[in-house]
Design a protein around this motif. Structure first.
Motif, PDB file in Angstrom:
ATOM      1  N   SER A   1     -14.618  18.960 -14.276  1.00  0.00           N
ATOM      2  CA  SER A   1     -14.838  18.199 -13.053  1.00  0.00           C
ATOM      3  C   SER A   1     -14.689  16.700 -13.259  1.00  0.00           C
ATOM      4  CB  SER A   1     -16.232  18.507 -12.497  1.00  0.00           C
ATOM      5  OG  SER A   1     -16.348  19.870 -12.184  1.00  0.00           O
ATOM      6  N   ALA A   2     -15.288  16.162 -14.330  1.00  0.00           N
ATOM      7  CA  ALA A   2     -15.246  14.715 -14.562  1.00  0.00           C
ATOM      8  C   ALA A   2     -13.813  14.243 -14.798  1.00  0.00           C
ATOM      9  CB  ALA A   2     -16.126  14.356 -15.759  1.00  0.00           C
ATOM     10  N   ALA A   3     -13.062  14.969 -15.612  1.00  0.00           N
ATOM     11  CA  ALA A   3     -11.684  14.581 -15.901  1.00  0.00           C
ATOM     12  C   ALA A   3     -10.813  14.674 -14.649  1.00  0.00           C
ATOM     13  CB  ALA A   3     -11.109  15.468 -16.999  1.00  0.00           C
ATOM     14  N   GLY A   4     -10.998  15.727 -13.878  1.00  0.00           N
ATOM     15  CA  GLY A   4     -10.216  15.883 -12.660  1.00  0.00           C
ATOM     16  C   GLY A   4     -10.494  14.797 -11.648  1.00  0.00           C
ATOM     17  N   LEU A   5     -11.771  14.490 -11.450  1.00  0.00           N
ATOM     18  CA  LEU A   5     -12.130  13.436 -10.496  1.00  0.00           C
ATOM     19  C   LEU A   5     -11.635  12.072 -10.973  1.00  0.00           C
ATOM     20  CD1 LEU A   5     -15.754  14.536  -9.520  1.00  0.00           C
ATOM     21  CD2 LEU A   5     -13.685  14.690  -8.135  1.00  0.00           C
ATOM     22  N   GLY A   6     -11.683  11.842 -12.300  1.00  0.00           N
ATOM     23  CA  GLY A   6     -11.201  10.573 -12.833  1.00  0.00           C
ATOM     24  C   GLY A   6      -9.708  10.397 -12.592  1.00  0.00           C
ATOM     25  N   LEU A   7      -8.932  11.435 -12.868  1.00  0.00           N
ATOM     26  CA  LEU A   7      -7.494  11.365 -12.619  1.00  0.00           C
ATOM     27  C   LEU A   7      -7.178  11.176 -11.136  1.00  0.00           C
ATOM     28  CD1 LEU A   7      -6.120  14.175 -14.989  1.00  0.00           C
ATOM     29  CD2 LEU A   7      -5.754  11.692 -15.188  1.00  0.00           C
ATOM     30  N   LEU A   8      -7.947  11.859 -10.285  1.00  0.00           N
ATOM     31  CA  LEU A   8      -7.731  11.745  -8.843  1.00  0.00           C
ATOM     32  C   LEU A   8      -8.016  10.326  -8.368  1.00  0.00           C
ATOM     33  CD1 LEU A   8      -7.035  13.397  -6.294  1.00  0.00           C
ATOM     34  CD2 LEU A   8      -9.482  13.770  -5.989  1.00  0.00           C
ATOM     35  N   ALA A   9      -9.139   9.744  -8.836  1.00  0.00           N
ATOM     36  CA  ALA A   9      -9.484   8.384  -8.441  1.00  0.00           C
ATOM     37  C   ALA A   9      -8.457   7.376  -8.942  1.00  0.00           C
ATOM     38  CB  ALA A   9     -10.880   8.027  -8.972  1.00  0.00           C
ATOM     39  N   LEU A  10      -8.000   7.564 -10.184  1.00  0.00           N
ATOM     40  CA  LEU A  10      -6.998   6.658 -10.745  1.00  0.00           C
ATOM     41  C   LEU A  10      -5.694   6.723  -9.951  1.00  0.00           C
ATOM     42  CD1 LEU A  10      -6.159   4.712 -12.998  1.00  0.00           C
ATOM     43  CD2 LEU A  10      -5.470   6.714 -14.373  1.00  0.00           C
ATOM     44  N   ALA A  11      -5.274   7.920  -9.570  1.00  0.00           N
ATOM     45  CA  ALA A  11      -4.043   8.072  -8.800  1.00  0.00           C
ATOM     46  C   ALA A  11      -4.169   7.436  -7.423  1.00  0.00           C
ATOM     47  CB  ALA A  11      -3.693   9.552  -8.673  1.00  0.00           C
ATOM     48  N   LEU A  12      -5.312   7.616  -6.775  1.00  0.00           N
ATOM     49  CA  LEU A  12      -5.518   7.038  -5.442  1.00  0.00           C
ATOM     50  C   LEU A  12      -5.512   5.510  -5.498  1.00  0.00           C
ATOM     51  CD1 LEU A  12      -8.274   9.475  -4.121  1.00  0.00           C
ATOM     52  CD2 LEU A  12      -5.953   9.259  -3.220  1.00  0.00           C
ATOM     53  N   LEU A  13      -6.250   4.954  -6.463  1.00  0.00           N
ATOM     54  CA  LEU A  13      -6.305   3.491  -6.584  1.00  0.00           C
ATOM     55  C   LEU A  13      -4.940   2.921  -6.936  1.00  0.00           C
ATOM     56  CD1 LEU A  13      -9.703   2.941  -8.435  1.00  0.00           C
ATOM     57  CD2 LEU A  13      -9.109   2.179  -6.131  1.00  0.00           C
ATOM     58  N   SER A  14      -4.242   3.551  -7.878  1.00  0.00           N
ATOM     59  CA  SER A  14      -2.932   3.039  -8.301  1.00  0.00           C
ATOM     60  C   SER A  14      -1.936   3.069  -7.157  1.00  0.00           C
ATOM     61  CB  SER A  14      -2.400   3.875  -9.475  1.00  0.00           C
ATOM     62  OG  SER A  14      -3.284   3.820 -10.571  1.00  0.00           O
ATOM     63  N   GLY A  15      -1.908   4.179  -6.424  1.00  0.00           N
ATOM     64  CA  GLY A  15      -0.972   4.286  -5.321  1.00  0.00           C
ATOM     65  C   GLY A  15      -1.261   3.298  -4.212  1.00  0.00           C
ATOM     66  N   ALA A  16      -2.540   3.134  -3.854  1.00  0.00           N
ATOM     67  CA  ALA A  16      -2.907   2.224  -2.768  1.00  0.00           C
ATOM     68  C   ALA A  16      -2.618   0.770  -3.162  1.00  0.00           C
ATOM     69  CB  ALA A  16      -4.384   2.409  -2.411  1.00  0.00           C
ATOM     70  N   ILE A  17      -2.952   0.389  -4.404  1.00  0.00           N
ATOM     71  CA  ILE A  17      -2.743  -1.003  -4.839  1.00  0.00           C
ATOM     72  C   ILE A  17      -1.248  -1.310  -4.944  1.00  0.00           C
ATOM     73  CG2 ILE A  17      -3.025  -2.576  -6.794  1.00  0.00           C
ATOM     74  CD1 ILE A  17      -5.771  -1.291  -7.258  1.00  0.00           C
TER      75      ILE A  17
END
Length: 365
Positions: free
Chosen positions: A74-90
């Motif tokens: 769960s922690a690794a999946g959520l971390g990757l998801l958050a990183l992808a969302l932030l990177s794409g939006a920025i």
């Protein structure tokens, strides 16, 4: 977000883009209403671009990344998801700011603030979509498991019904066979033609019992033909001591029922009702349709019933097999009742089977 049956990804993207554009337009109009100098179309356009940056970042993340992180902790999946969302939006925000630098930017802090806002929006929307997709995936899996259990249960019920039919056939064959052989033996010298007819009738009955094991439900007319042949053999055995009455409505003949459903009822009436009486008696078989039900009644005017009502249909006996097969066939909606005849004389067995609107039987198939 993730592809669903009947909703391809390109259609999701089209709908998602329309929603992003509508939301961005609404925000741009709201900001322009409070902006000094009045309405500016460029502000609306930039809001639409920001809305699509955030929206399509979430869409692409859910389509591409979400299916691949389900197996991760769960922690690794959520971390990757958050990183992808932030990177794409920025990254998307930086492209928009690069295209309109003089209009939007005043200083570096404003640039960071705009990127942070869009990143937070992407995180919030992405988390919402992630939760929704997780719940939907679990629901789909649960429904699939429930359907598998239902199918297994249906197969087990069908197997049980076939086993009951096989057990019934095994019980009928020796019990009925030896009585008939004795009757044929007694007729060979006095009435050879009658003995030959009896052999033919017996062969037809056995062919029917083996055929219905794999045939499924049969029209009531076929079951009645079988019962008529069965009673012809019994009449050869009992002679004038056995009389048979038929009251069959034409509409009832086409309704389908399990094969060999009526034989134990008729056998019960002959063996337990008529046979013990020196004077014999009558067996009446009636069938009619009423109020969406097929009603079949097998009655006799023999010696009657003994014992409490609850013990009349005992486990392991022919009537118990009929009740179990009837329950499987109608999914618990049919019924079998065994009652004393009028004035306590004889017995009445009554079967009720629901009829579908198309006139066919209620069935577990």
């Amino acid at each position: 977000m993730i592809r669903r049956d009947g909703l391809p990804v390109w259609l999701q993207a089209l709908l998602w883009g329309a929603c992003n554009t509508a939301a961005g337009t609404a925000i741009g109009l709201a900001l322009g209403a409070f902006r000094p100098g009045g309405f500016d179309p460029t502000l609306v356009w930039i809001s639409v671009l920001f809305g699509n940056v955030v929206g399509f970042t979430v869409l692409l993340t859910s389509v591409v990344l979400f299916p691949r992180i389900r197996g991760l902790p769960s922690a690794a999946g959520l971390g990757l998801l958050a990183l992808a969302l932030l990177s794409g939006a920025i990254a998307g925000t930086a492209v928009v700011l690069y295209a309109y630098p003089l209009y939007v930017l005043r200083d570096f802090r404003q640039t960071v603030a705009v990127m942070a806002i869009n990143g937070i929006l992407a995180l919030i929307l992405g988390a919402t979509v992630h939760v929704y997709e997780s719940l939907r995936s679990r629901l789909t899996e649960t429904l699939r498991e429930v359907e598998e259990v239902r199918l297994v249960e249906a197969r087990l019920k069908e197997t049980a019904a076939r086993a009951e039919l096989a057990a019934l056939q095994a019980r009928i064959n020796p019990h009925f066979f030896f009585n008939t052989l004795n009757t044929i033996s007694s007729l060979l010298r006095e009435d050879p033609e009658g003995a030959d007819d009896l052999v033919q009738d017996l062969a037809e009955l056995f062919r029917y019992t083996f055929r219905v094991a794999d045939a499924g439900p049969v029209p009531l007319s076929e079951e009645l033909d079988f019962i008529e042949g069965y009673l012809d053999i019994e009449r050869a055995r009992f002679g004038e001591r056995l009389r048979v009455l038929w009251r069959i409505e034409p509409e009832a003949r086409s309704v389908r029922i399990p094969g060999l459903l009526l034989q134990p009822l008729v056998e019960n009436a002959v063996g337990h009702g008529i046979a013990p009486r020196a004077a014999g008696g009558s067996v009446a078989i009636a069938a009619r349709t009423r109020d969406g039900l097929l009603e079949i009644v097998v009655s006799d005017d023999g010696v009657g019933l003994s014992g409490p009502a609850g013990a009349r249909i005992r486990e392991g006996h022919g009537l118990s097999n009929v009740a179990q097969r009837l329950g499987v066939f109608t999914r618990g909606e049919g019924s079998l009742a065994l009652e004393p005849g009028p004035g306590g004389l004889g017995a009445v067995a009554r079967i009720e089977i629901p009829i579908r609107e198309d006139g066919a039987e209620a069935s577990d198939r």
